[in-house]
Scaffold this motif. Structure first.
Motif, mmCIF file in Angstrom:
data_model
loop_
_atom_site.group_PDB
_atom_site.id
_atom_site.type_symbol
_atom_site.label_atom_id
_atom_site.label_comp_id
_atom_site.label_asym_id
_atom_site.label_seq_id
_atom_site.Cartn_x
_atom_site.Cartn_y
_atom_site.Cartn_z
ATOM 1 N N LYS A 287 41.800 48.391 36.468
ATOM 2 C CA LYS A 287 42.276 48.250 37.845
ATOM 3 C C LYS A 287 42.469 46.784 38.202
ATOM 4 O O LYS A 287 43.443 46.416 38.866
ATOM 5 C CB LYS A 287 41.283 48.914 38.804
ATOM 6 N N GLU A 288 41.532 45.966 37.765
ATOM 7 C CA GLU A 288 41.660 44.537 38.033
ATOM 8 C C GLU A 288 42.854 43.962 37.284
ATOM 9 O O GLU A 288 43.543 43.066 37.781
ATOM 10 C CB GLU A 288 40.373 43.820 37.617
ATOM 11 N N ALA B 181 46.115 45.009 39.189
ATOM 12 C CA ALA B 181 46.320 44.492 40.554
ATOM 13 C C ALA B 181 47.406 43.420 40.644
ATOM 14 O O ALA B 181 48.283 43.501 41.507
ATOM 15 C CB ALA B 181 44.992 43.982 41.109
#
Length: 459
Positions: A182-183, A186
């Motif tokens: 997810k990071e 982003a």
């Protein structure tokens, strides 16, 4: 002796030596529980493997290739089909013909190519593949940051995590968890990629001195803007080996781009007009049970086929062998319970010799005595089987729960790898009952052979 009287007498005898009979029944329960737990593990692992294959989108898929592609040619096909030079081309009309076969849901061309993608003015060379709308069911896209393609023609791209790391200039790491993905996604979601590719166009005119390639096609350099909409943690093409892609486009978009393929050059002299030629076609069937019939129909058309069903035969054999070994090890505890039943009933004979003598003296036959001991053994077997099935199910659930807690701590999705189907419950109860009856053979025979006169003298 009537059945109600026999049942009542057997239950009374079991209650009189409650502790000993309870311990014997517990031994049976432990044996059945170990059998159920072992077999449930094997069944659950097999179902887990099947679910993974189904979600991969390959379990219900037949990969069709042309015999003209010698990389997919073998001696068995040489004996059973046309020679490579005489075989058909896998072009668009052929794909449509395959799609019209019975039990076929869809037949999608496998469009993939190596090209340059530019991100923030930096070039990146990678392999791109096209995905149909049905690819959304692949487990690689279930929990990925972002979303699947908004439409079949949308200028959008989904990245595999290793390529996303490359775009950001990061060193790929093994065991990347969901939070890190997810990071990683982003700063990429919503950003734009520029794809540079070679477009194949039909030549409008030709001169006598032009080469064959020049007479049929012209190759034009093109650019296509793509919006990044997702980053997949899992690799949706993990089973493709070294040819798997790292960037994915909608299938209809990829078809509209008319990207130059290696097969276009190989089959240019045999293709019909401007029809594209495919290296392979992925055929989805309505049900995995129809895979063999679809494969046979495609082979009759003169093409090669491959499916996970072909490769999974060895996997199925492995699970069958595993089930046998798990069943053998699980039955070892039942063997101990078998000895316990024999011991319990032999001790009952010694304690009840006088009672057996009285029964035979008042008219009970040898058969009645045998039935009584069989009833006692069968009752312990059924009760032990019921408790054992419940205990085995509880053990499986506890281990499954504990394993999922561990998987969650390691940032892996939960899995259900323990299964107790109804037929396993029926098998365990029947097996427990039959083992108990077998254990009662010797004690019942010994009790039936007692001389009533000697039995009445016994103190």
């Amino acid at each position: 002796m009537k059945l109600p009287d026999l049942t009542e007498l057997a239950m009374r005898n079991l209650r009189e030596s409650l502790l000993r009979n309870s311990l014997t029944t517990i031994g049976i329960s432990v044996g059945v529980a170990s059998l159920v737990a072992m077999l449930s593990l094997g069944i659950g692992l097999q179902q887990l493997a099947s679910r993974r294959l189904m979600k991969s989108g390959l379990f219900d898929t037949v990969v069709v290739t042309s015999r003209r592609d010698l990389r997919n040619f073998n001696r068995e096909e040489e004996r059973n089909g046309p020679a490579p030079g005489e075989s058909r081309i896998l072009d668009e009309p052929t794909r449509q013909e395959i799609e019209r076969l019975p039990n076929v849901l869809e037949a999608n061309p496998d469009i993939r190519f190596i090209t340059e993608l530019r991100f923030e003015d930096k070039p990146h060379l990678t392999t791109i593949a096209a995905l149909p709308a049905s690819g959304k069911s692949n487990d690689a896209f279930e929990t990925m940051p972002g979303h699947f393609f908004s439409s079949e023609t949308a200028p959008e791209a989904i990245l595999q995590k290793t390529f996303a790391e490359e775009l950001l200039g990061k060193t790929p790491k093994l065991g990347l968890d969901e939070t890190n993905v997810k990071e990683l996604a982003a700063p990429l979601l919503g950003k734009e990629l520029t794809m540079r590719y070679a477009q194949r166009e039909a030549a409008k005119s030709s001169s006598a001195g032009q080469s064959l390639v020049g007479a049929a096609y012209s190759v034009v350099s093109r650019e296509q803007k793509l919006k990044i909409i997702g980053v997949a943690d899992l690799d949706p093409e993990s089973m493709r080996g070294p040819t798997r892609a790292r960037v994915f486009l909608p299938l209809k978009l990829a078809e509209s781009l008319h990207v130059m393929q290696p097969t276009d050059l190989r089959e240019i002299s045999r293709s019909a007009g401007d029809q594209p030629v495919y290296s392979s076609v992925n055929v989805r069937v309505k049900n995995p049970s129809h895979i063999q019939s679809v494969e046979d129909a495609v082979k009759k058309m003169g093409f090669n086929t491959f499916s996970i069903l072909d490769a999974s035969k060895s996997i199925q054999q492995f699970f069958k062998v595993l089930d046998v070994f798990l069943g053998i090890f699980g039955s070892l505890a039942l063997a101990v319970a078998f000895i316990g039943i024999v011991n319990t009933l032999v001790m009952a004979i010694l304690e009840r010799r006088r009672e057996i003598g009285i029964m035979k003296a008042i008219g009970a036959s040898d058969s009645d005595v045998k039935k009584l001991f069989f009833a006692e053994a069968g009752a312990m077997g059924i009760l032990g089987g019921v408790v054992g099935v419940a205990l085995g199910w509880a053990i499986g659930q506890a281990i499954n729960l504990g394993t999922n807690v561990y998987l969650k701590s390691q940032s892996f999705p939960p899995e259900h790898f323990w299964s107790v189907p109804w037929w396993l419950v029926a098998f365990a109860l029947l097996f427990s009952f039959l083992v108990s009856l077998a254990a009662g053979l010797y004690p019942a025979g010994r009790a039936a052979r007692l001389d009533p006169v000697q039995a009445l003298r016994y103190e």
